[in-house]
Design a protein around this motif. Structure first.
Motif, PDB file in Angstrom:
ATOM      1  N   GLY A 162     -36.980  -5.172 -16.360  1.00 19.50           N
ATOM      2  CA  GLY A 162     -37.911  -5.892 -17.207  1.00 19.50           C
ATOM      3  C   GLY A 162     -37.668  -7.379 -17.286  1.00 19.50           C
ATOM      4  O   GLY A 162     -38.305  -8.072 -18.087  1.00 19.50           O
ATOM      5  N   GLY A 163     -36.757  -7.894 -16.489  1.00 18.55           N
ATOM      6  CA  GLY A 163     -36.480  -9.321 -16.477  1.00 18.55           C
ATOM      7  C   GLY A 163     -35.301  -9.731 -17.326  1.00 18.55           C
ATOM      8  O   GLY A 163     -34.942 -10.912 -17.369  1.00 18.55           O
ATOM      9  N   ARG A 164     -34.682  -8.776 -18.038  1.00 17.59           N
ATOM     10  CA  ARG A 164     -33.522  -9.105 -18.877  1.00 17.59           C
ATOM     11  C   ARG A 164     -32.300  -9.420 -18.012  1.00 17.59           C
ATOM     12  O   ARG A 164     -32.142  -8.904 -16.916  1.00 17.59           O
ATOM     13  N   GLY A 165     -31.427 -10.251 -18.558  1.00 18.13           N
ATOM     14  CA  GLY A 165     -30.188 -10.561 -17.873  1.00 18.13           C
ATOM     15  C   GLY A 165     -29.182  -9.429 -17.989  1.00 18.13           C
ATOM     16  O   GLY A 165     -29.100  -8.744 -19.024  1.00 18.13           O
ATOM     17  N   LEU A 166     -28.416  -9.204 -16.941  1.00 18.89           N
ATOM     18  CA  LEU A 166     -27.380  -8.179 -16.927  1.00 18.89           C
ATOM     19  C   LEU A 166     -26.069  -8.792 -16.454  1.00 18.89           C
ATOM     20  O   LEU A 166     -26.051  -9.859 -15.834  1.00 18.89           O
ATOM     21  N   VAL A 167     -24.979  -8.086 -16.719  1.00 17.35           N
ATOM     22  CA  VAL A 167     -23.675  -8.480 -16.201  1.00 17.35           C
ATOM     23  C   VAL A 167     -23.007  -7.250 -15.604  1.00 17.35           C
ATOM     24  O   VAL A 167     -23.349  -6.112 -15.916  1.00 17.35           O
ATOM     25  N   TRP A 168     -22.050  -7.491 -14.710  1.00 17.76           N
ATOM     26  CA  TRP A 168     -21.265  -6.400 -14.146  1.00 17.76           C
ATOM     27  C   TRP A 168     -19.837  -6.889 -13.975  1.00 17.76           C
ATOM     28  O   TRP A 168     -19.576  -8.086 -13.974  1.00 17.76           O
ATOM     29  N   THR A 169     -18.915  -5.957 -13.856  1.00 17.09           N
ATOM     30  CA  THR A 169     -17.502  -6.301 -13.756  1.00 17.09           C
ATOM     31  C   THR A 169     -16.928  -5.730 -12.460  1.00 17.09           C
ATOM     32  O   THR A 169     -17.532  -4.890 -11.804  1.00 17.09           O
ATOM     33  N   GLY A 170     -15.734  -6.195 -12.117  1.00 18.29           N
ATOM     34  CA  GLY A 170     -15.090  -5.734 -10.903  1.00 18.29           C
ATOM     35  C   GLY A 170     -15.446  -6.594  -9.717  1.00 18.29           C
ATOM     36  O   GLY A 170     -16.071  -7.649  -9.846  1.00 18.29           O
ATOM     37  N   THR A 171     -15.061  -6.132  -8.535  1.00 18.32           N
ATOM     38  CA  THR A 171     -15.317  -6.878  -7.301  1.00 18.32           C
ATOM     39  C   THR A 171     -16.536  -6.313  -6.596  1.00 18.32           C
ATOM     40  O   THR A 171     -16.971  -5.187  -6.847  1.00 18.32           O
ATOM     41  N   MET A 172     -17.072  -7.087  -5.661  1.00 18.80           N
ATOM     42  CA  MET A 172     -18.206  -6.617  -4.887  1.00 18.80           C
ATOM     43  C   MET A 172     -17.830  -5.393  -4.052  1.00 18.80           C
ATOM     44  O   MET A 172     -18.616  -4.456  -3.922  1.00 18.80           O
ATOM     45  N   ARG A 173     -16.654  -5.373  -3.488  1.00 18.39           N
ATOM     46  CA  ARG A 173     -16.266  -4.222  -2.666  1.00 18.39           C
ATOM     47  C   ARG A 173     -16.150  -2.973  -3.526  1.00 18.39           C
ATOM     48  O   ARG A 173     -16.509  -1.871  -3.083  1.00 18.39           O
ATOM     49  N   GLU A 174     -15.677  -3.091  -4.754  1.00 22.89           N
ATOM     50  CA  GLU A 174     -15.631  -1.939  -5.656  1.00 22.89           C
ATOM     51  C   GLU A 174     -17.040  -1.463  -5.983  1.00 22.89           C
ATOM     52  O   GLU A 174     -17.297  -0.259  -6.055  1.00 22.89           O
ATOM     53  N   ARG A 175     -17.948  -2.413  -6.162  1.00 26.61           N
ATOM     54  CA  ARG A 175     -19.331  -2.045  -6.475  1.00 26.61           C
ATOM     55  C   ARG A 175     -19.986  -1.349  -5.296  1.00 26.61           C
ATOM     56  O   ARG A 175     -20.697  -0.360  -5.452  1.00 26.61           O
ATOM     57  N   LEU A 176     -19.767  -1.866  -4.093  1.00 20.07           N
ATOM     58  CA  LEU A 176     -20.338  -1.247  -2.909  1.00 20.07           C
ATOM     59  C   LEU A 176     -19.773   0.151  -2.687  1.00 20.07           C
ATOM     60  O   LEU A 176     -20.483   1.059  -2.250  1.00 20.07           O
ATOM     61  N   HIS A 177     -18.515   0.332  -2.975  1.00 16.09           N
ATOM     62  CA  HIS A 177     -17.859   1.616  -2.764  1.00 16.09           C
ATOM     63  C   HIS A 177     -18.362   2.673  -3.734  1.00 16.09           C
ATOM     64  O   HIS A 177     -18.343   3.870  -3.408  1.00 16.09           O
ATOM     65  N   ALA A 178     -18.810   2.278  -4.905  1.00 11.03           N
ATOM     66  CA  ALA A 178     -19.202   3.237  -5.945  1.00 11.03           C
ATOM     67  C   ALA A 178     -20.395   4.077  -5.498  1.00 11.03           C
ATOM     68  O   ALA A 178     -21.414   3.545  -5.078  1.00 11.03           O
ATOM     69  N   ARG A 179     -20.264   5.377  -5.595  1.00  9.82           N
ATOM     70  CA  ARG A 179     -21.380   6.259  -5.242  1.00  9.82           C
ATOM     71  C   ARG A 179     -22.438   6.285  -6.342  1.00  9.82           C
ATOM     72  O   ARG A 179     -23.626   6.381  -6.061  1.00  9.82           O
ATOM     73  N   ASP A 180     -22.008   6.245  -7.573  1.00 11.59           N
ATOM     74  CA  ASP A 180     -22.924   6.315  -8.707  1.00 11.59           C
ATOM     75  C   ASP A 180     -23.485   4.923  -8.970  1.00 11.59           C
ATOM     76  O   ASP A 180     -22.774   4.025  -9.407  1.00 11.59           O
ATOM     77  N   ARG A 181     -24.764   4.742  -8.683  1.00 10.46           N
ATOM     78  CA  ARG A 181     -25.378   3.431  -8.859  1.00 10.46           C
ATOM     79  C   ARG A 181     -25.828   3.201 -10.305  1.00 10.46           C
ATOM     80  O   ARG A 181     -26.202   2.086 -10.673  1.00 10.46           O
ATOM     81  N   GLN A 182     -25.820   4.255 -11.116  1.00 10.19           N
ATOM     82  CA  GLN A 182     -26.180   4.103 -12.519  1.00 10.19           C
ATOM     83  C   GLN A 182     -24.973   3.585 -13.299  1.00 10.19           C
ATOM     84  O   GLN A 182     -23.830   3.898 -12.995  1.00 10.19           O
ATOM     85  N   GLY A 183     -25.234   2.800 -14.301  1.00  4.78           N
ATOM     86  CA  GLY A 183     -24.171   2.359 -15.180  1.00  4.78           C
ATOM     87  C   GLY A 183     -23.312   1.235 -14.646  1.00  4.78           C
ATOM     88  O   GLY A 183     -22.268   0.927 -15.232  1.00  4.78           O
ATOM     89  N   LEU A 184     -23.721   0.611 -13.547  1.00 11.50           N
ATOM     90  CA  LEU A 184     -22.943  -0.513 -13.032  1.00 11.50           C
ATOM     91  C   LEU A 184     -23.112  -1.764 -13.885  1.00 11.50           C
ATOM     92  O   LEU A 184     -22.230  -2.623 -13.920  1.00 11.50           O
ATOM     93  N   PHE A 185     -24.257  -1.856 -14.564  1.00  2.00           N
ATOM     94  CA  PHE A 185     -24.596  -3.081 -15.282  1.00  2.00           C
ATOM     95  C   PHE A 185     -24.629  -2.852 -16.787  1.00  2.00           C
ATOM     96  O   PHE A 185     -24.867  -1.742 -17.263  1.00  2.00           O
ATOM     97  N   ALA A 186     -24.412  -3.943 -17.517  1.00  4.83           N
ATOM     98  CA  ALA A 186     -24.517  -3.944 -18.973  1.00  4.83           C
ATOM     99  C   ALA A 186     -25.404  -5.115 -19.376  1.00  4.83           C
ATOM    100  O   ALA A 186     -25.519  -6.099 -18.629  1.00  4.83           O
TER     101      ALA A 186
END
Length: 379
Positions: A344-368
Motif C-alpha cells: 500500500g505504499g507504507r515504509g518497511l524495514v528489515w534486519t539481517g544481511t542480504m544473503r540471509e534474506r535470500l537464503h530464507a525460504r519463508d518470504r513472509q514476515g521478513l519485513f516490519a
C-alpha cells in the motif's frame, strides 16, 4: 593494495556457499579451489538442487560439471539430473533467442528501436552462450511512444494478451484486474503470448522504462535506446540488439532493486541469487565501459540512492567494490539499506544481511512497519 580474495562463509551451509561461488562467473582460481573442497567435504544433493531451483541457478550449477574434477565429485544420479536440466535450458533458450531475433527484425523494419534485455542479452554474452542462463520469456525494451505500433505488430504476428492455462494448453483472456494494473502502471505492455509447437508457450515482455511508472526517477528512453550494440547468438545464427554496457548494467541493477525492495515482489520470491549473478558477471565483463559511462548517467538522473542500495548489498555479499568505484557508496545510509516498500505504499524495514534474506525460504514476515520517523526519502 590488492583486495583479498573473496570467500563465502559457511554459516548458511555448504550448499548455499556453492551457489554463491558460481555467481561471479565460471569457476577459477580460489573460487574453484573452495568449490572442490566443499564438494569433497560432502553436500546434501537434494538441498543443493532445491536451492538452485529456487534461485533459477540449476543450469548454472549444471554448467559447473564442464570441469571434469567437479563432475567426478558429483553423484552420477545427481549429475544426470543436472545435465538434463542444462539440456532443457539450452533448447528453451534457443527457441527464445530465435523468437527475439524475429520480433526485433519485425520492429526494426517498422522503424522501432528495440533492445533485448535480461536473459536474451546475457546468455550469449556474460554466460558464454552455453544455455546456463535460464530464460522463461523474451524481455525487450522499447520507447513508450512506440507502444501502439508494437501492439499492432505483435497482434499481426499472432500474439495475444492473456494468461497461459497450462492444464488446457491454451491462452485465457487477461483478467480485468490485471488489465487495470497495466493501465495504471504503463511501464510495461501486457505480455504477448502464443502457444508454442513444443507444448509450451512463448511470452514476450515489453518494458518502456528503466524503473517503474510511479517512480520519481525516470531515465530518458531516447538516451537509453540511442546507441544499441549488436550481439550474435546461437553460434551466429541470430543477431540481437542490446543496450550499451552502461545502460545494460543500470537496467539490471534497477530491476534487481525493484524485485528486492517491494514487499509484493519479495513475497513472490523474485529476489533471487540469479539477479545478483547477472550483475556480477556484467561488471566483470564490461567493467571499463561501465565505469566510463555510468557515473554521469547516475548524476544526471539522480539514481545514486537506488543504485547504491543494490551495489552496497552486492558488495557486502560478494566482496566487490562496485558502489565505491561508481561513486554511490555515500548516497546510502544504513537506514536506507534496511528499507523496503509495502503493497500500500507504507515504509518497511528489515534486519539481517542480504544473503540471509535470500537464503530464507519463508518470504513472509521478513519485513516490519517502519518507525514513525521516515527511514529515508522514498525513491
Amino acid at each position: 593494495m590488492a583486495r583479498a580474495p573473496w570467500f563465502p562463509t559457511l554459516d548458511l551451509g555448504p550448499e548455499w556457499a556453492l551457489l554463491e561461488l558460481l555467481c561471479p562467473g565460471p569457476l577459477e582460481g580460489h573460487r574453484r579451489a573452495m568449490f572442490l573442497r566443499l564438494l569433497r567435504g560432502g553436500v546434501h544433493g537434494g538441498e543443493l538442487v532445491e536451492q538452485a531451483m529456487r534461485h533459477r541457478l540449476l543450469p548454472v550449477l549444471a554448467d559447473s560439471l564442464r570441469d571434469e574434477e567437479v563432475a567426478d565429485l558429483v553423484q552420477p544420479s545427481l549429475r544426470s539430473e543436472l545435465v538434463g536440466a542444462l539440456m532443457a535450458s539450452r533448447r528453451r533458450n534457443a527457441t527464445l533467442a530465435r523468437v527475439a531475433g524475429s520480433v526485433c527484425r519485425a520492429l526494426g523494419e517498422a522503424g522501432v528501436p528495440v533492445a533485448v534485455t535480461k536473459g536474451a542479452a546475457l546468455e550469449p554474452t556474460v554466460y558464454g552462450g552455453r544455455g546456463c542462463r535460464r530464460m522463461s520469456d523474451v524481455d525487450l525494451m522499447i520507447h513508450p511512444r512506440h507502444r501502439e505500433v508494437v501492439s499492432r505488430i505483435m497482434t499481426e504476428a499472432g500474439y495475444v494478451n492473456g494468461l497461459y492455462d497450462w492444464r488446457e494448453h491454451r491462452i485465457a483472456p487477461l483478467p480485468r484486474d490485471i488489465q487495470l494494473t497495466y493501465r495504471l502502471s504503463p511501464d510495461h505492455l501486457p505480455h504477448y503470448l502464443r502457444v508454442d509447437e513444443d507444448g509450451g508457450v512463448i511470452a514476450v515482455d515489453f518494458a518502456n522504462s528503466l524503473t517503474w511508472a510511479a517512480s520519481d526517477h525516470q531515465v530518458d528512453m531516447d538516451d537509453v535506446l540511442g546507441v544499441l550494440v549488436p550481439v550474435r547468438a546461437l553460434a551466429g545464427e541470430v543477431e540481437l540488439p542490446t543496450l550499451a554496457p552502461r545502460f545494460q548494467f543500470l537496467f539490471t541493477a534497477l530491476h534487481l532493486f525493484r524485485e528486492s525492495w517491494f514487499e509484493a515482489s519479495v513475497e513472490r520470491g523474485n529476489d533471487r541469487l540469479l539477479k545478483f549473478a547477472d550483475l556480477l558477471r556484467l561488471w566483470r565483463a564490461d567493467h571499463a565501459d561501465i565505469l566510463e559511462g555510468l557515473p554521469e548517467v547516475v548524476v544526471r538522473y539522480d539514481l545514486g540512492a537506488l543504485l547504491g542500495w543494490v551495489l552496497v548489498h552486492t558488495d557486502r555479499t560478494f566482496g566487490t567494490s562496485m558502489a565505491e568505484e561508481l561513486g554511490v557508496a555515500g548516497a546510502v545510509s544504513e537506514g536506507w539499506l534496511a528499507s523496503a516498500r509495502a503493497k500500500g505504499g507504507r515504509g518497511l524495514v528489515w534486519t539481517g544481511t542480504m544473503r540471509e534474506r535470500l537464503h530464507a525460504r519463508d518470504r513472509q514476515g521478513l519485513f516490519a512497519p517502519a518507525p514513525a520517523a521516515p527511514v529515508s526519502s522514498a525513491p
